[in-house]
Design a protein around this motif. Structure first.
Motif, PDB file in Angstrom:
ATOM      1  N   ARG A 167       0.733  -1.351   0.230  1.00 54.46           N
ATOM      2  CA  ARG A 167       0.085   0.016  -0.051  1.00 54.46           C
ATOM      3  C   ARG A 167       0.963   1.321  -0.164  1.00 54.46           C
ATOM      4  O   ARG A 167       0.519   2.361  -0.474  1.00 54.46           O
ATOM      5  CB  ARG A 167      -0.902   0.095   1.314  1.00 54.46           C
ATOM      6  N   LEU A 168       1.922   1.455   0.610  1.00 56.70           N
ATOM      7  CA  LEU A 168       2.858   2.395   0.788  1.00 56.70           C
ATOM      8  C   LEU A 168       3.581   2.643  -0.554  1.00 56.70           C
ATOM      9  O   LEU A 168       3.636   3.938  -0.996  1.00 56.70           O
ATOM     10  CB  LEU A 168       3.904   2.239   1.918  1.00 56.70           C
ATOM     11  N   GLY A 169       3.856   1.532  -1.320  1.00 51.89           N
ATOM     12  CA  GLY A 169       4.313   1.621  -2.629  1.00 51.89           C
ATOM     13  C   GLY A 169       5.847   2.396  -2.801  1.00 51.89           C
ATOM     14  O   GLY A 169       6.027   3.173  -3.814  1.00 51.89           O
ATOM     15  N   THR A 170       6.740   2.129  -1.597  1.00 49.11           N
ATOM     16  CA  THR A 170       7.937   2.848  -1.876  1.00 49.11           C
ATOM     17  C   THR A 170       8.777   2.191  -2.903  1.00 49.11           C
ATOM     18  O   THR A 170       8.915   0.842  -2.891  1.00 49.11           O
ATOM     19  CB  THR A 170       8.419   2.405  -0.276  1.00 49.11           C
ATOM     20  N   ALA A 171       9.637   3.046  -3.611  1.00 42.57           N
ATOM     21  CA  ALA A 171      10.412   2.550  -4.604  1.00 42.57           C
ATOM     22  C   ALA A 171      11.609   2.038  -4.052  1.00 42.57           C
ATOM     23  O   ALA A 171      12.502   2.965  -3.252  1.00 42.57           O
ATOM     24  CB  ALA A 171      10.642   3.570  -5.687  1.00 42.57           C
ATOM     25  N   LEU A 172      12.204   0.837  -4.109  1.00 45.78           N
ATOM     26  CA  LEU A 172      13.366   0.463  -3.603  1.00 45.78           C
ATOM     27  C   LEU A 172      14.269  -0.608  -4.702  1.00 45.78           C
ATOM     28  O   LEU A 172      13.734  -0.825  -5.567  1.00 45.78           O
ATOM     29  CB  LEU A 172      13.106  -0.604  -2.354  1.00 45.78           C
ATOM     30  N   PRO A 173      15.609  -0.398  -4.311  1.00 42.17           N
ATOM     31  CA  PRO A 173      16.533  -1.123  -5.326  1.00 42.17           C
ATOM     32  C   PRO A 173      16.178  -2.421  -5.451  1.00 42.17           C
ATOM     33  O   PRO A 173      15.599  -3.118  -4.584  1.00 42.17           O
ATOM     34  CB  PRO A 173      17.949  -1.026  -4.603  1.00 42.17           C
ATOM     35  N   SER A 174      16.097  -2.730  -6.865  1.00 40.02           N
ATOM     36  CA  SER A 174      15.621  -4.334  -7.062  1.00 40.02           C
ATOM     37  C   SER A 174      16.879  -5.186  -6.497  1.00 40.02           C
ATOM     38  O   SER A 174      17.885  -4.942  -6.501  1.00 40.02           O
ATOM     39  CB  SER A 174      15.579  -4.580  -8.659  1.00 40.02           C
ATOM     40  N   HIS A 175      16.486  -6.627  -6.313  1.00 36.81           N
ATOM     41  CA  HIS A 175      17.527  -7.479  -5.876  1.00 36.81           C
ATOM     42  C   HIS A 175      18.294  -7.819  -7.249  1.00 36.81           C
ATOM     43  O   HIS A 175      17.897  -7.530  -8.234  1.00 36.81           O
ATOM     44  CB  HIS A 175      16.728  -8.781  -5.704  1.00 36.81           C
ATOM     45  N   PRO A 176      19.293  -8.722  -6.921  1.00 36.50           N
ATOM     46  CA  PRO A 176      20.118  -9.126  -8.187  1.00 36.50           C
ATOM     47  C   PRO A 176      19.332  -9.674  -9.198  1.00 36.50           C
ATOM     48  O   PRO A 176      18.471 -10.656  -8.851  1.00 36.50           O
ATOM     49  CB  PRO A 176      21.255 -10.058  -7.524  1.00 36.50           C
ATOM     50  N   LEU A 281      20.168   8.609 -12.074  1.00 34.15           N
ATOM     51  CA  LEU A 281      21.650   8.666 -12.670  1.00 34.15           C
ATOM     52  C   LEU A 281      22.629   9.215 -11.613  1.00 34.15           C
ATOM     53  O   LEU A 281      22.566  10.552 -11.045  1.00 34.15           O
ATOM     54  CB  LEU A 281      21.635   9.764 -13.896  1.00 34.15           C
ATOM     55  N   ALA A 282      23.475   8.201 -11.124  1.00 35.43           N
ATOM     56  CA  ALA A 282      24.528   8.676 -10.229  1.00 35.43           C
ATOM     57  C   ALA A 282      25.693   9.450 -10.794  1.00 35.43           C
ATOM     58  O   ALA A 282      25.929   9.110 -12.145  1.00 35.43           O
ATOM     59  CB  ALA A 282      24.885   7.626  -9.231  1.00 35.43           C
ATOM     60  N   ASN A 283      26.573  10.140 -10.077  1.00 34.32           N
ATOM     61  CA  ASN A 283      27.728  10.789 -10.450  1.00 34.32           C
ATOM     62  C   ASN A 283      28.707   9.618 -10.972  1.00 34.32           C
ATOM     63  O   ASN A 283      29.518   9.942 -11.829  1.00 34.32           O
ATOM     64  CB  ASN A 283      28.193  11.755  -9.455  1.00 34.32           C
ATOM     65  N   SER A 284      28.733   8.559 -10.451  1.00 43.97           N
ATOM     66  CA  SER A 284      29.925   7.480 -10.578  1.00 43.97           C
ATOM     67  C   SER A 284      29.258   6.194  -9.989  1.00 43.97           C
ATOM     68  O   SER A 284      28.274   6.108  -9.367  1.00 43.97           O
ATOM     69  CB  SER A 284      31.139   7.954  -9.998  1.00 43.97           C
ATOM     70  N   LYS A 285      30.188   5.131 -10.120  1.00 45.64           N
ATOM     71  CA  LYS A 285      29.899   4.021  -9.645  1.00 45.64           C
ATOM     72  C   LYS A 285      29.749   4.134  -8.047  1.00 45.64           C
ATOM     73  O   LYS A 285      28.968   3.330  -7.265  1.00 45.64           O
ATOM     74  CB  LYS A 285      30.817   2.631  -9.802  1.00 45.64           C
ATOM     75  N   GLU A 286      30.594   4.652  -7.628  1.00 49.30           N
ATOM     76  CA  GLU A 286      30.931   4.916  -6.046  1.00 49.30           C
ATOM     77  C   GLU A 286      29.550   5.763  -5.561  1.00 49.30           C
ATOM     78  O   GLU A 286      29.088   5.261  -4.445  1.00 49.30           O
ATOM     79  CB  GLU A 286      32.101   5.727  -5.561  1.00 49.30           C
ATOM     80  N   ASP A 287      29.152   6.651  -6.217  1.00 45.08           N
ATOM     81  CA  ASP A 287      27.992   7.399  -5.871  1.00 45.08           C
ATOM     82  C   ASP A 287      26.758   6.568  -5.920  1.00 45.08           C
ATOM     83  O   ASP A 287      25.950   6.588  -5.277  1.00 45.08           O
ATOM     84  CB  ASP A 287      28.071   8.733  -6.762  1.00 45.08           C
ATOM     85  N   LYS A 288      26.712   5.421  -6.958  1.00 44.37           N
ATOM     86  CA  LYS A 288      25.733   4.727  -7.066  1.00 44.37           C
ATOM     87  C   LYS A 288      25.614   3.700  -5.994  1.00 44.37           C
ATOM     88  O   LYS A 288      24.452   3.509  -5.386  1.00 44.37           O
ATOM     89  CB  LYS A 288      25.539   3.776  -8.477  1.00 44.37           C
ATOM     90  N   ASP A 289      26.679   3.045  -5.345  1.00 41.06           N
ATOM     91  CA  ASP A 289      26.657   2.217  -4.424  1.00 41.06           C
ATOM     92  C   ASP A 289      26.284   3.189  -3.110  1.00 41.06           C
ATOM     93  O   ASP A 289      25.543   2.593  -2.152  1.00 41.06           O
ATOM     94  CB  ASP A 289      28.148   1.716  -4.197  1.00 41.06           C
ATOM     95  N   LEU A 290      26.555   4.129  -3.034  1.00 34.58           N
ATOM     96  CA  LEU A 290      26.473   5.281  -1.918  1.00 34.58           C
ATOM     97  C   LEU A 290      24.863   5.193  -1.852  1.00 34.58           C
ATOM     98  O   LEU A 290      24.337   5.182  -0.642  1.00 34.58           O
ATOM     99  CB  LEU A 290      26.879   6.574  -1.924  1.00 34.58           C
ATOM    100  N   LEU A 291      24.209   5.610  -2.978  1.00 33.50           N
ATOM    101  CA  LEU A 291      22.957   5.832  -2.963  1.00 33.50           C
ATOM    102  C   LEU A 291      22.203   4.534  -2.656  1.00 33.50           C
ATOM    103  O   LEU A 291      20.972   4.509  -1.790  1.00 33.50           O
ATOM    104  CB  LEU A 291      22.387   6.437  -4.341  1.00 33.50           C
ATOM    105  N   GLU A 292      22.504   3.381  -3.002  1.00 36.14           N
ATOM    106  CA  GLU A 292      22.038   2.093  -2.654  1.00 36.14           C
ATOM    107  C   GLU A 292      22.025   1.684  -1.149  1.00 36.14           C
ATOM    108  O   GLU A 292      20.943   1.425  -0.542  1.00 36.14           O
ATOM    109  CB  GLU A 292      22.768   0.963  -3.415  1.00 36.14           C
ATOM    110  N   ARG A 293      22.929   2.214  -0.601  1.00 40.42           N
ATOM    111  CA  ARG A 293      23.294   1.884   1.089  1.00 40.42           C
ATOM    112  C   ARG A 293      22.464   2.843   1.510  1.00 40.42           C
ATOM    113  O   ARG A 293      21.639   2.426   2.619  1.00 40.42           O
ATOM    114  CB  ARG A 293      24.745   2.127   1.471  1.00 40.42           C
TER     115      ARG A 293
END
Length: 616
Positions: A167-176, A281-293
C-alpha cells in the motif's frame, strides 16, 4: 553490582523476594535502546521466558476454556476464538542463562503495547474485546492505562507488514537480476531497443547539462521536460511506465550491461504489481553504491517503524532458543494472530506455521502436571508457593540489571517467575536443563518430551493428529470419543451426583459403569465405560418405545447428542453462554453431519479439576 537473590524452600517467593525485583519497563520512549540490549541478552541466553498481559481470557463462559475432554482440534478452536477477540497490553520477555544446576542469570523486560494505527491503514486492529474483571485486576496492580494508550509500542504482523509495504508503494533497489529463461520475442526486442535509445538520449543530455553554464539553464529545463527528467535525492532520474512484470524484467536485464552509474528502482502499486521503473543517474559507480546503501538504511529504519514490537518476536525466532510459557495454547495462538499471520482453521496448519517461528516451546503447566504432584493450582504465585512448601530445591537467581531499573509499580514479573519455576522443577525432577556438546548447549533429552505441547491435557504437538488429549491425575482412564454423550434439559441446580442417581434409576442401560460430569450449569457429559452402550442409549432416546422414568425425563426436556455435535460447535464457532444453546444450534444446522471431526478417537477421562495457570 549484580544482586543475587537466594530463593530457599518453604519460603513464599511471591510475597517476599519478588518485592525486591525490578523489571525494565519499555515504552515508545526507550524502545530502540532496549531493543539493542535485549538483542544481546537473547543471543547470549539459553532460554527465553514469556508472559502475556491480555484484555481477556477464555474463562467465561466456563465451557469455552480448553477442557480435559477436548481434542487437539476443539481446544485449538477455543483458543483461536480467544486470540481473535482479545488484545495484548503488555508482553514480558525474560532471556535467561543456566550457569550450573541451581543458578540462573535473568534479564527481564516488560514491553507496554497498544495496537495504534500509525500508518492510517486500519492495522493492526480497529477494535478488540475486554473483560472487566481482568482490566480491574490490572488497575489494582497499578497498570497505567494512559501510558499504554499514549506510549504503548505498536506493531504489525508479518502478514500485515507485507500488505503495508504494497500500500505504501515505496520504490526500492531491485534485488540482483536473474536472467529470464523465457526466450525473447520480436516485441521484447523492439521494446528493449526503444527504452535503450530513450535512456541513452536522457543520460547524454544530463551529462552535457552538467558542463553547460548557467545561461543555458532555461534550455536545459526545457530539455528535461521533453525527456521526462526529474530529481531523486539530488540526482537526475526518469520514470519509465511499464505494462507488465515482463517489461520490468527486460529493463532490469538491459541496465545490468548498459552502464554502472544507473540505478533502477521499481515502483510498486497498491495492488502489489509494478507500474513503472524509476532510473536514477549517479555521478559515478561509487555514488551509485552510496545511494544504494542510503536506500537500504532508509528501508531498514522504515521497517523498524512498521514492525514495532514485532522486532522482539523476530529476535526470539531468529535465535531459535527454547521458549518457556505457562499456557502455550493460549499464548502461542495469540502470538501467531498478532505477530505472524491470521490463525488457520485447522490445528495441524497452526502447528506447522508456529514451529517455523518457535521450534521448541516448553509449557510449565504441562511440566508440573507430568510431575504428578500438583493438585489444583490457579496461578503462578500459588504454584511457586506450593513448590517452596513441599520441596527442598534452592535456586540462585541473579538479575544483573537491577540497579538501572527505576522503582515504582512493577509489571511483567510473571516471566521472571517462570524462570524460577522452570529451574525449581528441573531440580526436583533431576533434569539438567542443558547438555553441552562440543562447546554448544542443547536442550536436555529429558526435556524434549515436554516441548511443543499446546494443550496440557493433550498429546504432544507432533502427535496432535490422532485427536488424543489427557490429564495426569491418579484417576485417569482412556476413553473413545464415541463413548461420550452430552446431556442437557435436566432440572436447574442438579449436581453431577444427583443427575447420575436419576439416570441410574431411569433405565436398564445405566446398570453398567458410567460417570457424569457437569460441563456448565446447563449441560453434563456422560461417559459409558462399556463400548457400544453410548450408541444404544442414543438409539433409545431417539426411539418411540422409550418408557418409564427415562420417558418422563425426556418429556421434561432432557436432550442428548454425541461428541461430533460438540466438535461441530467448536469448528463452526457456535459460541453461546450456555453449552446447551450451542448444542441446540448445532443440531438445527444442516451442516452438523458434514462438519464433524472424523479423526478424533480418544480422550483421557479425569476425576479431578484441570490445572489452569492462566487465572492470574
Amino acid at each position: 553490582m549484580a544482586s543475587v537473590l537466594q530463593l530457599r524452600s518453604r519460603r513464599s517467593l511471591c510475597t517476599t523476594s519478588s518485592s525486591k525485583w525490578r523489571v525494565k519497563q519499555v515504552t515508545t520512549s526507550n524502545f530502540h535502546e532496549s531493543l539493542e540490549e535485549i538483542k544481546t541478552h537473547i543471543s547470549a541466553s539459553d532460554f527465553v521466558a514469556i508472559s502475556l498481559g491480555k484484555t481477556g481470557s477464555p474463562s467465561a463462559p466456563s465451557w469455552l476454556r480448553p477442557l480435559p475432554f477436548d481434542t487437539a482440534q476443539t481446544a485449538y478452536s477455543k483458543a483461536r476464538r480467544s486470540a481473535h477477540r482479545f488484545q495484548l497490553l503488555h508482553f514480558a520477555v525474560c532471556p535467561f542463562s543456566v550457569t550450573h544446576s541451581n543458578h540462573l542469570i535473568a534479564h527481564p523486560y516488560n514491553f507496554v503495547l497498544f495496537p495504534r494505527d500509525e500508518l492510517k491503514m486500519g492495522m493492526p486492529a480497529y477494535s478488540f474485546s475486554c473483560q472487566t474483571s481482568l482490566l480491574a485486576s490490572m488497575a489494582r496492580q497499578g497498570f497505567d492505562f494512559n501510558a499504554c494508550v499514549y506510549d504503548g509500542i505498536s506493531y504489525l504482523s508479518r502478514a500485515q507488514e507485507s500488505v503495508a509495504r504494497i500500500r505504501l508503494g515505496t520504490a526500492l533497489p531491485s534485488h540482483p537480476v536473474m536472467k529470464s529463461s523465457t526466450p525473447s520475442t520480436v516485441a521484447d526486442t523492439v521494446f528493449v531497443e526503444r527504452i535503450r535509445t530513450r535512456i541513452k538520449h536522457w543520460r547524454n543530455s544530463c551529462k552535457s547539462s552538467d558542463t553547460n553554464t548557467s545561461k543555458h539553464e532555461l534550455i536545459n529545463s526545457l530539455k528535461n521536460i521533453v525527456l521526462g527528467s526529474e530529481l531523486f535525492r539530488s540526482r537526475p532520474c526518469m520514470t519509465i511506465d511499464v505494462c507488465s512484470e515482463r517489461q520490468v524484467q527486460l529493463i532490469l536485464e538491459m541496465l545490468v550491461d548498459y552502464s554502472d552509474d544507473l540505478l533502477p528502482l521499481p515502483i510498486p502499486t497498491k495492488s502489489g504489481t509494478t507500474n513503472a521503473v524509476r532510473i536514477v543517474l549517479a555521478n559515478s559507480k561509487e555514488d551509485k553504491d552510496l545511494l544504494e546503501r542510503e536506500l537500504q538504511n532508509f528501508e531498514e529504519e522504515e521497517s523498524k517503524k512498521i514492525r514495532g514490537f514485532r522486532e522482539v518476536i523476530d529476535l526470539i525466532s531468529a535465535s531459535q532458543k527454547p521458549v518457556i510459557s505457562h499456557n502455550c495454547l493460549n499464548d502461542c495462538t495469540l502470538i501467531h494472530s498478532k505477530f505472524i499471520a491470521p490463525l488457520p482453521p485447522e490445528v495441524d496448519e497452526f502447528v506447522s506455521s508456529l514451529r517455523s517461528v518457535f521450534p521448541k516451546v516448553l509449557d510449565i503447566n504441562y511440566l508440573m502436571k507430568k510431575h504428578g504432584t500438583m493438585r489444583k493450582v490457579t496461578n503462578i504465585p500459588s504454584a511457586m508457593s506450593y513448590l517452596n512448601n513441599h520441596f527442598f530445591a534452592p535456586v540462585d537467581l541473579e538479575i544483573p540489571d537491577q540497579a538501572t531499573v527505576k522503582e515504582g509499580k512493577i509489571h511483567g514479573l510473571n516471566a521472571l517467575r517462570l524462570c524460577y519455576l522452570f529451574m525449581k522443577l528441573c531440580s526436583i525432577l533431576k533434569i539438567s536443563p542443558n547438555v553441552t556438546e562440543s562447546g554448544n548447549k542443547h536442550l536436555a533429552p529429558e526435556l524434549e518430551d515436554f516441548t511443543n505441547v499446546f494443550h496440557p491435557c493433550s498429546a504432544p504437538i507432533q502427535d496432535s493428529s490422532n485427536g488424543d488429549v489427557g490429564v495426569w491425575t491418579n484417576n485417569t482412564k482412556r476413553v473413545g470419543c464415541e463413548q461420550l454423550v452430552f446431556l442437557w434439559g435436566f432440572k436447574f441446580g442438579m449436581t453431577a451426583g444427583m443427575l447420575k442417581s436419576v439416570l441410574r434409576s431411569s433405565h436398564d442401560i445405566f446398570s453398567g459403569e458410567f460417570d457424569v460430569k457437569l460441563v456448565d450449569k446447563s449441560c453434563a457429559i456422560v461417559v459409558f465405560w462399556q463400548s457400544g452402550v453410548s450408541k444404544e442409549f442414543m438409539d433409545v432416546m431417539n426411539s418411540e418405545e422409550i418408557r418409564g422414568d427415562l420417558k418422563e425425563l425426556v418429556s421434561d426436556g432432557l436432550r442428548v447428542t454425541g461428541y461430533d455435535t460438540y466438535n461441530t460447535i467448536c469448528r463452526l464457532g457456535l459460541w453461546e453462554m450456555d453449552l446447551a444453546v450451542s448444542l441446540e444450534r448445532a443440531l438445527e444446522s444442516s451442516s452438523c453431519e458434514n462438519n464433524c471431526e472424523k479423526k478424533s478417537s480418544e480422550i483421557h477421562w479425569y476425576n479431578d479439576n484441570v490445572i489452569n495457570l492462566d487465572d492470574l
